[in-house]
Design a protein around this motif. Structure first.
Motif, short mmCIF file in Angstrom:
data_model
loop_
_atom_site.label_atom_id
_atom_site.label_comp_id
_atom_site.label_asym_id
_atom_site.label_seq_id
_atom_site.Cartn_x
_atom_site.Cartn_y
_atom_site.Cartn_z
N PHE A 148 0.83 -1.21 0.00
CA PHE A 148 0.00 0.00 0.00
C PHE A 148 0.86 1.26 0.00
CE2 PHE A 148 -3.73 -2.54 0.89
CZ PHE A 148 -4.78 -1.76 0.41
N VAL A 149 1.94 1.24 0.79
CA VAL A 149 2.82 2.42 0.86
C VAL A 149 3.57 2.61 -0.46
CG1 VAL A 149 4.86 3.39 2.00
CG2 VAL A 149 3.06 2.32 3.37
N ALA A 150 4.01 1.50 -1.06
CA ALA A 150 4.73 1.60 -2.33
C ALA A 150 3.86 2.17 -3.44
CB ALA A 150 5.27 0.23 -2.73
N LYS A 151 2.57 1.79 -3.43
CA LYS A 151 1.65 2.28 -4.47
C LYS A 151 1.13 3.68 -4.19
CE LYS A 151 -0.10 -2.20 -6.09
NZ LYS A 151 -1.29 -3.08 -6.23
N ASN A 152 1.17 4.09 -2.92
CA ASN A 152 0.62 5.40 -2.54
C ASN A 152 1.60 6.14 -1.64
OD1 ASN A 152 -2.42 4.97 -3.47
ND2 ASN A 152 -1.83 3.15 -2.33
N PRO A 153 2.83 6.41 -2.11
CA PRO A 153 3.85 7.02 -1.25
C PRO A 153 3.52 8.43 -0.80
CG PRO A 153 4.58 6.99 -3.53
CD PRO A 153 3.32 6.18 -3.48
N ASP A 154 2.61 9.09 -1.52
CA ASP A 154 2.20 10.45 -1.16
C ASP A 154 1.05 10.45 -0.16
OD1 ASP A 154 0.60 9.30 -3.14
OD2 ASP A 154 -0.12 11.25 -3.83
N LYS A 155 0.46 9.27 0.11
CA LYS A 155 -0.71 9.20 0.99
C LYS A 155 -0.43 8.51 2.32
CE LYS A 155 -4.66 8.07 -0.94
NZ LYS A 155 -5.66 7.34 -1.77
#
Length: 225
Positions: free
Chosen positions: A164-171
């Motif tokens: 999840f962090v890798a796909k949404n590093p800005d979130k």
């Protein structure tokens, strides 16, 4: 094979909404291949997933943590991956987490029936910490709540957190991984199906020796620390 197809990168559906993909999908498909079998995936809710073994499907390969309670109900294969409970927060959060108990006074999202759910619920019921637990049928709903500011954090498996962090590093960002309490995932099998357990274990042993497990983990969890 029973699996909850909303737990990337372990199991999810491709954009067509029909084709399963993920680490668990590759593992159980390869096991079946080596046993001369074909896989039929049954998409089901994780909450209560083990209770349908022997009824709706023969095994469950769906990021299932091996623990004493579950071992009373089903047989498990040898472990095929190690995991840690991880706290994910919104990007830039000032929440400081050095242990899971630092979630005292916070609201936390978990997926129903998971070890994250069991752990947070136990902390709450025993008053170890004062935590508000938001249990969702789908993990994606937890992250939606986090994005919307409805909860302070999500507690989830480390490998899933990485995805999840890798796909949404800005979130999102990881705040803490509890590496003092490693968990092992196994394939769950019916209690009276020891022959299938033995066959699966032999296939897993081969897959470990020839590098299939490592190569598959490297592919799906390349963002893992």
């Amino acid at each position: 094979v029973g699996a909850e197809m909303g737990y990337a990168p372990f199991e999810t559906l491709q954009k067509d909404g029909k084709t399963p993909e993920g680490f668990d999908i590759d593992i159980i498909t390869e096991i079946a291949k080596r046993l001369g079998l074909k896989v039929n995936f049954i998409n089901t809710s994780f909450d209560g997933i083990l209770g349908k073994i022997g009824k709706d499907y023969d095994v469950v390969c769906s990021a299932v943590t091996i623990n004493p309670t579950r071992k009373k109900a089903v047989l498990f294969s040898t472990p095929y991956i190690t995991n840690y409970q991880t706290v994910v927060v919104k990007k830039g959060s000032d929440l400081k987490i050095n242990s899971l108990k630092d979630l005292d006074g916070k609201s936390v999202g978990v997926q129903k029936g998971t070890t994250s759910d069991q752990l947070m619920s136990e902390y709450k019921s025993t008053k170890t910490i004062n935590v508000e637990v938001a249990a969702n049928d789908k993990l994606l709903n937890c992250f939606t709540q986090l994005t919307n500011g409805e909860i302070d954090a999500v507690v989830v498996d480390s490998t899933v957190a990485d995805g999840f962090v890798a796909k949404n590093p800005d979130k999102y960002e990881k705040a803490f991984s509890d590496k003092t309490e490693p968990e092992e995932f196994g394939i769950a099998i019916g209690k009276n199906n020891a022959k299938l357990q033995e066959a699966i274990n032999k296939a897993l042993e081969q897959m470990d020796k020839d590098g299939f497990l490592k190569d598959t983990a490297d592919y799906w969890f390349s963002s893992q620390e």
